[in-house]
Structure formats: C-alpha cells, structure tokens
Design a protein around this motif. Sequence first.
Motif, PDB file in Angstrom:
ATOM      1  N   PRO A  46       0.189  18.776 -10.337  1.00 50.05           N
ATOM      2  CA  PRO A  46       0.890  17.860  -9.439  1.00 50.05           C
ATOM      3  C   PRO A  46      -0.078  16.738  -9.056  1.00 50.05           C
ATOM      4  N   SER A  47       0.441  15.675  -8.494  1.00 49.95           N
ATOM      5  CA  SER A  47      -0.451  14.614  -8.036  1.00 49.95           C
ATOM      6  C   SER A  47       0.084  13.974  -6.776  1.00 49.95           C
ATOM      7  N   THR A  48      -0.842  13.431  -5.997  1.00 48.86           N
ATOM      8  CA  THR A  48      -0.482  12.416  -5.017  1.00 48.86           C
ATOM      9  C   THR A  48      -1.275  11.183  -5.421  1.00 48.86           C
ATOM     10  N   GLN A  49      -0.689  10.044  -5.237  1.00 51.95           N
ATOM     11  CA  GLN A  49      -1.346   8.820  -5.660  1.00 51.95           C
ATOM     12  C   GLN A  49      -1.154   7.736  -4.606  1.00 51.95           C
ATOM     13  N   ARG A  50      -2.200   6.947  -4.446  1.00 49.17           N
ATOM     14  CA  ARG A  50      -2.092   5.741  -3.632  1.00 49.17           C
ATOM     15  C   ARG A  50      -2.265   4.550  -4.570  1.00 49.17           C
ATOM     16  N   VAL A  51      -1.321   3.638  -4.537  1.00 43.97           N
ATOM     17  CA  VAL A  51      -1.500   2.378  -5.251  1.00 43.97           C
ATOM     18  C   VAL A  51      -1.331   1.261  -4.237  1.00 43.97           C
TER      19      VAL A  51
ATOM     20  N   ASP B 108       0.877  -1.174   0.000  1.00 47.16           N
ATOM     21  CA  ASP B 108       0.000   0.000   0.000  1.00 47.16           C
ATOM     22  C   ASP B 108       0.914   1.223   0.000  1.00 47.16           C
ATOM     23  N   LEU B 109       1.049   1.845  -1.139  1.00 46.37           N
ATOM     24  CA  LEU B 109       2.119   2.826  -1.324  1.00 46.37           C
ATOM     25  C   LEU B 109       1.583   4.188  -1.748  1.00 46.37           C
ATOM     26  N   ARG B 110       2.370   5.201  -1.430  1.00 49.67           N
ATOM     27  CA  ARG B 110       1.985   6.565  -1.776  1.00 49.67           C
ATOM     28  C   ARG B 110       3.069   7.178  -2.661  1.00 49.67           C
ATOM     29  N   TYR B 111       2.614   7.866  -3.676  1.00 49.91           N
ATOM     30  CA  TYR B 111       3.522   8.496  -4.643  1.00 49.91           C
ATOM     31  C   TYR B 111       3.172   9.975  -4.791  1.00 49.91           C
TER      32      TYR B 111
ATOM     33  N   THR C 165       4.487   7.281 -21.412  1.00 50.47           N
ATOM     34  CA  THR C 165       3.949   6.496 -20.296  1.00 50.47           C
ATOM     35  C   THR C 165       4.914   5.359 -19.977  1.00 50.47           C
ATOM     36  N   GLY C 166       4.990   5.022 -18.732  1.00 49.90           N
ATOM     37  CA  GLY C 166       5.880   3.936 -18.311  1.00 49.90           C
ATOM     38  C   GLY C 166       7.331   4.344 -18.139  1.00 49.90           C
ATOM     39  N   VAL C 167       7.714   5.506 -18.686  1.00 52.56           N
ATOM     40  CA  VAL C 167       9.127   5.873 -18.659  1.00 52.56           C
ATOM     41  C   VAL C 167       9.614   6.099 -17.226  1.00 52.56           C
ATOM     42  N   ALA C 168       8.870   6.919 -16.481  1.00 48.74           N
ATOM     43  CA  ALA C 168       9.313   7.215 -15.120  1.00 48.74           C
ATOM     44  C   ALA C 168       9.282   5.951 -14.263  1.00 48.74           C
ATOM     45  N   GLY C 169       8.309   5.096 -14.524  1.00 46.09           N
ATOM     46  CA  GLY C 169       8.247   3.839 -13.787  1.00 46.09           C
ATOM     47  C   GLY C 169       9.457   2.971 -14.073  1.00 46.09           C
ATOM     48  N   ALA C 170       9.788   2.828 -15.355  1.00 43.14           N
ATOM     49  CA  ALA C 170      10.944   1.994 -15.725  1.00 43.14           C
ATOM     50  C   ALA C 170      12.219   2.537 -15.081  1.00 43.14           C
ATOM     51  N   ILE C 171      12.352   3.863 -15.066  1.00 46.33           N
ATOM     52  CA  ILE C 171      13.563   4.459 -14.491  1.00 46.33           C
ATOM     53  C   ILE C 171      13.590   4.252 -12.979  1.00 46.33           C
ATOM     54  N   ALA C 172      12.459   4.487 -12.327  1.00 48.66           N
ATOM     55  CA  ALA C 172      12.417   4.283 -10.875  1.00 48.66           C
ATOM     56  C   ALA C 172      12.758   2.830 -10.540  1.00 48.66           C
ATOM     57  N   ASN C 173      12.260   1.912 -11.351  1.00 44.61           N
ATOM     58  CA  ASN C 173      12.541   0.495 -11.110  1.00 44.61           C
ATOM     59  C   ASN C 173      14.014   0.176 -11.338  1.00 44.61           C
TER      60      ASN C 173
ATOM     61  N   ARG D 210       9.718   7.204  -4.528  1.00 46.17           N
ATOM     62  CA  ARG D 210       8.307   7.284  -4.929  1.00 46.17           C
ATOM     63  C   ARG D 210       7.854   8.724  -5.131  1.00 46.17           C
ATOM     64  N   ASP D 211       8.800   9.639  -5.101  1.00 44.38           N
ATOM     65  CA  ASP D 211       8.476  11.050  -5.320  1.00 44.38           C
ATOM     66  C   ASP D 211       9.319  11.570  -6.494  1.00 44.38           C
ATOM     67  N   LEU D 212       8.634  11.972  -7.546  1.00 44.99           N
ATOM     68  CA  LEU D 212       9.361  12.532  -8.688  1.00 44.99           C
ATOM     69  C   LEU D 212       9.673  13.998  -8.405  1.00 44.99           C
ATOM     70  N   PRO D 213      10.743  14.504  -9.021  1.00 43.49           N
ATOM     71  CA  PRO D 213      11.728  13.781  -9.825  1.00 43.49           C
ATOM     72  C   PRO D 213      12.762  13.066  -8.949  1.00 43.49           C
ATOM     73  N   ILE D 214      13.380  12.040  -9.527  1.00 38.38           N
ATOM     74  CA  ILE D 214      14.378  11.273  -8.786  1.00 38.38           C
ATOM     75  C   ILE D 214      15.706  12.032  -8.858  1.00 38.38           C
TER      76      ILE D 214
END
Lengths: 178, 730, 330
Positions: free
Chosen positions: B284-289, B177-180, B701-709, B720-724
């Motif tokens: 801006p956004s906050t997100q819970r996944v 349960d994560l927050r971004y 899409t997916g770019v920031a995710g791939a980089i964070a991973n 979990r907070d952009l930018p890295i």
Amino acid sequence: MADVHLRINGVDRRLEVEPRVSLLDALRERLGLTGTKKGCDQGACGACTVLADGERVLSCLALAVQYEGREITTIEGVADPIQRAFVRHDGFQCGYCTSGQICSALGMLAEHAAGAPSAVTEGLAAAEIELTEAEIRERMSGNLCRCGAYNGIVAAIQETQETRVAERDVPTLVEGRR
Amino acid sequence: MTTYVGEAVDRVDGTAKTTGGARFSAEYPYPDLAHAALVHATVARGRITRLDTTAAEAVPGVIAVLTHRNAPPLKPAPRVTPLNLATLASGTSVNYLNTDEVHWNGQPVAVVVAESPEAAQEAAHLVEVAYAHLPATVDFAAAEPDAKPQKSNLIMSGGAVKGDPEAALAAAPVALDLRYTTPPHHHNAIEPHATTAHWADGRLTLHDGAQNIYWTRDHLAMRFGIPKDDIRVLSPFVGGAFGGKTMVWPGTILAAMAAKATGRPVRLMLTREGVYRTVGGRTPSTQRVAVGADESGRMTALIHTSVTLTGRVGGGPEQVTSQTRHLYDAAAIRVQQNLVELDVLSNTVMRAPGESIGTFALEATVDELAYRLGVDPIELRARNEPARNPMDGKAFAHRKLRECFEQGAKEFGWAGRNPEPRSTRDGRWLVGTGVAAAYHPSWQFPANVTVRLSADGTALVRCGFHEMGMGGATAQAQIAADALGLPVEAVTVEYGDTRLPTGPGAGGSAQTASVAAALVAACEKLTRLARALARRTPGAAGASYPEILRLAGRDSIEARVGSDTRLGTAVGQLRFAGKLMSDRRRWVKAACGAQFCEVRVDADTGEVRVTRWLGVFDVGRVINAKTAASQLRGGIVMGIGMALAEETLVDPRTGRIMNASLSEYHVPVHADVPAIEIRYLDDPDPTMPLGLIGVGEVSITGVAGAIANAVFHATGRRIRDLPITLDKLL
Amino acid sequence: MKDFAYLSAPDVPTALQAIARPGARFLGGGTNLVDLMRQNIERPDTVIDITRLPLDRVEELPGGGLRVGALVRNSHLAAHRAVRERYPMLAQAILAGASGQLRNMATVGGNLLQRTRCAYFTDLSAGCNKRQPGSGCDAVGGFNRNAAVLGASASCVATHPSDMCVALAALDAVVELESVRGVRRVPLTGFHRLPGDTPQVETEIAADELITAVELPALPVAAASRYRKIRDRASYAFALVSVAAAMHARDGVITDIRLALGGVATRPWRAHQAERELLGAPATEESFRRAAEAELAAAVPQSQNGFKIELAQRAITATLRQLLTEGGAA
C-alpha cells in the motif's frame, strides 16, 4: 470409492474415485487431461470450464460422481475454428485461462444460438438477440484473464460467430462428431 | 534485413496454448507422485505452543506431516550481496519449518504429503496448532506516520532534491499540496504457484512456474546446501506472473523439502488462498504530491514523497517517486521515499512497482493543476516538458512523450473537449475524458545465447529466458529469422530450462531487449563463421547460409555469446555492471506514453465504466506488432483494475488478508474492459539493442491517473484514494 | 475436503429417507455447497445427490402462475419464455448473478439456500456466530463494507447473497417443502429468517425437508418489472445494492407496486414500508424518493457500509423512474 463412467471427448472412461474428487481433479490428476486448468478451485475464475452435454460448467465445483454417464468435452476434445481465431487475434498471452475461455465461448455460442438472454439483453421478450460486443463481454465475464487479452478473445469469438452465421454452421465440439 | 521484425507474427506456441497442449508446472506426470498441502498460521506474530498432527496423520493416504519438529534442516535464507544477485531472490528470511516462530499471518507452519491432493488438503485442515501471541504491528495506516526515509542503494535512490522546493512552493502563485492513498494489490496470475519436485541421486529436478529460473536454482542450492549444478529448474510455460513469481516463495522450497523428506516426487499447487497467504503483493502507499506554478503554468516546485511498507521478514522499497524525477521540468524538485516495517508478509514486485501507483498521484495532481490554471492538461504537460533530465541535466536516450500526446490528442479527438466538469451527459451517464503520462525506466540484463544453424535450413536458439505470455520465443524467432535469412517457422527457440545458456530473469520489462542483444551478437558471429566457410568452399559465393553449410559438407555450425562457467558468469556480471553504470552516467533511459480514456459514471449510483481507451507509446522499435500490442493492452487492463476495483483487504487487527479469493478481490472481467486502441511510435532507441525498449510495464503506468482525471471531468469529484469505487462518488 | 458417503437419489421418497442419516446434506448444482465443503465450512458425512430427481420442470399453474421445480437450472429458468414475458425481473435477477457456467449448474432450490459471502464466515480463524455460535462477529469492527444495514442484529450483520431470491421476494413466490411428514408451503418472504441471536439458523426449512418447487403466482404487474444490480465491477460480482421492482400506474397514480432489495439486508428484503408509501401515491420522483427514505429509515450502518443507505435510496428511485419512463409501468 465410487465407480464412475464418463464419456470424455467421445471416449468411454471408467474410473474409481472418492466422491469428494472434483471433475477437474479427475481430469487432471487421474486421467492426465491437464488441458483443463485450475485457477481458483472455487468457481471464481472460469479456467476449469468444460462442456457437459454441450453446456459449459465449472469442473472445479462439479463432483466427478455427479456427472456419471455424462458427455464431457475438454479442450483436448475441441477441434473448432475458434482455436485458430484465438491465435490470429492473440486472444491469450500466458495461455492458462485459454482452455476455459475457448470451452466457455463454445458453450456461450450454443446458448446464444438457443435464444438465451443475458444481463445486458434489452427486450427480454425478443425472439432473436444480436450477439453484440457488449453481449459477448457480459456472457464471457465468468472467465477471467489476468493477462488482459479480453479484446483479442472478443474478436476471436466475433469472427467465429460471423463465420458460423455465414456458413449456417452448427457447433462442433468433438473431433469427428458433427 | 527486416522481414519479420515489426510484423504481427502469430505466437509460436499458439497451437499448444489453444489445444491444451501447453504443460504448466503442476502438469508433469511422475510415477509415484505425491501431493502436498500447506497449513497456514492464523496469527500475525507468535510462537507455536501446541502442535497436534495425530488426526492429520490418521487420514488415509497421508504419507507425512512435516512441521518444525520433524522437517529436514534448511539453511537460512542468504544475506543479500551485490556479488550474487540470486541472494535477492528470498521471498522472506524465515527458515520455514525450521522454527517455531510465526512472522506473518499465513506463514506455512506445516506441510502434509499424501497420496492424493484431496487427502493432503483434508489432513492439512486437521493439523491443530496453538500459538502464544507476540505483539505485532500490522496496521499500515496507523504505522504510516512513523515511516523512516529510505536509504539509497545501487539501483535505487531513496530521495533526491534540486533547489529549495518547499520555499518555491510557498512562493508559488498557484500551488497544490495533495495526499493520495493506494491499497495493497495482488498479482492474481490465473495459474496459482505450483511446483513439482523430484529428487534422484541427490539431484533435484524442479518444475516451477518461475520468472527467474536461475535465481530459483541458486536459491535452492543455498537453502539445501548442494551445488547449483545439481538442480535443474524447468519453466517453459508460466501461467501469468506479473512479478509474483520472481522471488522464491515458501511453496517452492517446501515442495522440494517435502520431496526430499518423503523420497517421493511431490507436487504442491497452492490454493488460491495459499497464494495470498504465502506470496507477497504490491505495498500500500500514501503519497504527498505538491506542485507550485507561475501563471503561465511553468512549474516552479514539485514535491513527491511516499510511504510504503516492507515486511519485517523481507520485501523492499518501491520506487514510487521514480517518474517524478523525470517527467516535468520544475525549477525545484524534491522526491523522498519512506518506509515502515510491519509484521506482514514481504511486499514484492508487481507490474511497474513504483511507477504504477506513483504516476497515479503525480498525474492526478498535474490534471488538478491544469484545472486550477485553466490550461488544457496536455498543453500544461507540453509547457513543462524537459529537454534534459530535470534532476541533473542528463540526456534522455530517447524521449518522444510530447509526440505521444500529440498523436493521441489527434486520434482521440481531444481538441473538441469541453473542459468543464459534469458538462457532458448521455442519458443516465455522466461522461468524462482524461489523460495521463505513462513512464517506465528501461533496463537490460546479461544473457547468454547459443544459435545453431543447420544445413537443412533450420536454426535453434537456446537461452534460459521465460515465457509468461509476453511472446518472448516468438519475438526472438523473428529476430533470428531476419538475422539468418530464414523463414520464421524454421527457427526453434528453447527457453525456460536452467540447462540452457543462462538467460535473464523476466523483470524490469527487460527480457526481450536483453536476449535480443545477445541473440543479435550470436547471429552476427554465426554469419561471420558462415561467410568464412563460404570463402573456403568452392561455389559457395552468394549462397544462402544453409546452402553454404551443405556445400561445405557441414551439418551445422553454432555460435555462442556469453559463458556459463564460473569465470564467464563473473565476467558477464562485471560487464553488465560496467555497462549499466556507464549508461546511467550518460543517459536516462525509459519508455513513456500518453493514456487517453473516456469514462461514464452513473449519475444516480456512481458506477464507473471505462468506455474508450487509446494508449500511444514510445517504446522504441517493436519486434512483434501483435504481441507487443497485446502486452500493452494487458497493462492497461490491469491498470483499470487498479483504478476501479482492486484492493487487498488486510484486517488491521490481525494482519490477515480477508479477501483471499478471486471472487472477493475484483480483477477486471470481460465486461469491464472496452476496446483498447494501441499506438506506438515505432521509433528505435539508438541506445538499445535493435532499438527496442520493453513493453511489459509502461502501459499500466498512468492508467489510474487518466481514469481519476476522467472521473473528475465526468463528475466534478476528485478521488485521491484508490480504488475509485462507487461509494466514493455518491 | 472431508471424505463422505455419496448417494444419488433416484426419486424423492428415497431422498427423504436418506436425509435422516446423521450429517446428511442434499447436493444440487454444488456451486455453493462444494465450495463451502472445500473450505471446510461445511463438512457433511453423507451427501445425497438430488440432481437426478424429476424436479426439473417449469409448469403452468391455473390462472397464469408458474410452478418451478427445485432442480430447474438457473440459466434455464432465466431463458424460459414465460418467465421472460411475465416476470422479467426474475430473469434479469438470475442473469445478474454469478456467471454463465455457474447458472448452468446452480439450481433454484440451491439458490434459496445460498450462504453469505461475509469474509469472516468463510475464514475459519475468525469469529463468526453464524458459522460457530458464540464465537462473536469479527465483521463488526472489521471489513463490513458488504454487510447488511437492514435486518441485522448484534450477533450477525451478514448479507444474503442471492439475486434470484430478491426477485422471488417481490413476486410473492411460495416455497414448497417436502419431508416424510408431508408437504408444506412457505411464502418466500417468510422463508429466510432474520439472524436475531441465532444467525446459524438461516431459513425455515427443517433438517429433514427438501425444497421441491417454487411457485410464482400470477401477477400482472410483474410484466412491467425490472431488476437493477449495483456492484463493484460490471459483471460477476455480488450486489452492493440491488432492486427488484414492478409497478403499475394509471393517470399518474401508482395502482400496484412490488419492491424488494438485495445486498443491503440479512435476508432478501421485501420493501413493505416503501410499497405502503407508494400505493396510491403519484408516480413521481418525489414519491419514489420519499418511499425509499421510508424503507431505509430503520437502517443501521456499520463502520464501512453507511453508503448503502444512500445508494439503496437512489437505486430504488432510479429503478422506479426507469420503470415509469421505459418499462411500461404507466
């Protein structure tokens, strides 16, 4: 008002401008040479790059009066295979940063040919510096492309450089002048 | 017959763009041209209490200083109605220079018109304005907990639920349960917004770098109270846009107003700071996944909620949870988008609004789940790949996501990867690799097109679409050349002018497909006409189309699809709405892809460099191999910026953007961008014209995710907070 | 931009006479001043263009030093053979700054007078004691991720933005100033002032003085030197932290050391404390780290820039380590 003489793309131009008028605005607004682009007007994007006596400079931070008597080359005065290479390698999308990229690339190639190092050059004392992809990227980093055509730009510059080396060509800046 | 479609044809405007010949909106000469500059408010909310233009008016060369005291009246911004989509085009609801109210920090409060740009800028600096402050809410982080659920509308639902995801999450053997958070972003097209406006006999000609010239025209018609046919908007070249030139922002309106007030042609090119102050950006956004899974890695619960902002004066929700409704076959799913309203400039669309930041949170979570389960992240995605749309069981029109990952894994060399974080080192660099899914819905809008074939063997395609770098004219020329059996050089495409048959706006990655649908239909009409002509013309059997014309003694024939009459437009919109509805009932339509990257992180300093990239995309048929690959690359470059550096800094005390420049807002430079390999499956989507799905947005899409991973793989740190930025990795 | 009188000075005496005019400013490459003028941060009445002055040569000094004319372009200085061989950290520092185009325009003298990039300095609606004395400092409590952790005061936390000056500080460079009153020489480390309660006074230069040259003394240790810049993108960005370092070690003991920091302080920061710790110490990771910690011991973070303290320590350590292993310091 100041009376300014500039040699632009091989043609003598004379204009009356206030000292505060930038070289960029002199070109775009007074001389109708709109190929040179304004992206930030504060030296942060490179779109306004022109060549002054063959050296790449930012025309937005240059006062026109300061360049009295200088030889200015804008994109309209460039006739170089690098332009075809940009098209072939799709080194642009919207085309707005392109004039600056091309002028900057020509200036950069001349700098490299003269032996100038860059921030990624290892072994500063070496006599010759290979123009690797990393070197091109670092040396071109003053030219932003928001469309993200960087790969194509680098490829176009590489091809131009390879052709020049093969032909031992010297940079051509102004049509008819070699 | 596909001689050109799919080929890497050079851009038709390549020469113009590499010789300085391409003319942008600020580059149209008019005799007697005057120049305008804006004065921006410096408070977030308030009323103007004092306004002194004396010093400004005294500047030599100043023609007029327009303020709310003397500006010509402007009709208020229209209410949004689905019956007139152009009502969506208002950048904000503020009636510029017709009010003493200030609604955001940066709102234009005066316009100076002068003989030179220098005089206009100097006078703008000398306009003195004082304000009575009113209470303002500008701090997103502080306001975010009070967000309200987004209401659903015709094109976007604010939330959806399947099953009982919270219960399933609580019961799941493995759960996260994560927050971004993601910051605001700005488009930063290198061409600042610019308008050249000219009134003659009550008619307005406007050169304006716009992504939707018809919206611009219709909006101005409403604001100035004139028939839309009295306005012509020209926009043949747009120096980048990315969503930032979709709405009608104050500069466009004020240039037209200034021209009207002074009786002079007026050019207004925003300063770079002016772009930040008067053109919205990404929220801006906050997100819970939250995700729950069984031991085999099957997702049992998936929850994605978001908070984004709108301005009190405009903007809209972002579909941050869009991809989460379609990507994984979880047993129970809940998505909900929430909104806060602040006293800031309207947010607006920016490349893949919603999915660009939504895929970051979702795909980082999926990676984290893979590590928690000890399953390879690609394998985990395969185990949860749905056969039908997870929310409602609808069919996918086209879905080759698994194939994208398979091809990508092979080409990237994923199989040999040691999943252990911090396991690979090369000198001072920690090396990591990461993957993420890309997802963007596909759209299609109405378009009217005419095609004229001439006996000299040339063809003319006319449609008021937009060229901001996508290569639209080139793609349509290829399509027409194939349809008419002509060399591509023989096809001329006219676009970017409201006098042309009404084209679609450039948005939703839909322009090429939208125009192509009409163009293919028009070419079919035209060839039917030509064949009918051939049947009546002796000796024309088996002749090429131009030969048929010559033999029949005809200079040219023309075919048209769609009508620009009031009735024709209404019929077109109804047909569009009908098709949209029936498509949506039947299918989920989207582009997707797999992003693979390698990053290197300096072990001492946390500096991150992206060193390899491979994107494999399912975008249906590709019309131009060269321009499509470029556009896909461009999205990845913008995604790299979003992942590592981009952030608009809004001072929470004043609502003022504090890095309104290209030196302090860091877009990627040459040195940030590695060689980017692009692959596409080139498998046509049978439900789309020519089988093509748009390529404009899916690749961010997916770019920031791939980089964070990948950063996690390199360092063992989940950011979990952009930018890295490197400070987060120390 | 305010309209102004323009004068191109053909020689130094003319320039020095002209600067007596009220509101007069010297203009070099224009890369900072023209930008600030366009933003109305600077509004001179008279601009004296000095780019035609004969101050554009790099000359050998007896004993192996260099005298660099104030109007030598950044790019020319970085490409100069003697600089690359004798002071590689200086070439690297210059090349790490700005872009190729800007380095072609920017002058050595102008670089010394660069003004801060603090966002509140360049926003006329913000409080900034440097721009408008007494108006407060909105960076404190605002965006101060880029602000200084060393040398700041209650009135100003703005960093000095130059890369070149960091190398010059490490190299014991001397600034030559000329006015109608004569010539004087100021060490670079004393040229830039700490803000104290007068952040608007940034350097020792008097209103009527012109920078005519920068002298680089002979410094054998500088042949093994390096400039490391850490920033938010790979190029074309200001430093978060930078390190200029020259080191010589014999038998594992440090016998000579020059160290300066950029991006962390209100002026180009000569790391005297670290140098004292390092001189005579074993050339080891532990010594480097201990010296770095000593240098940053007095650091005071703002709300967003505390990371610079750790980052600077790591950067110092990493740069010295690199000098030892690759840079010929041993």
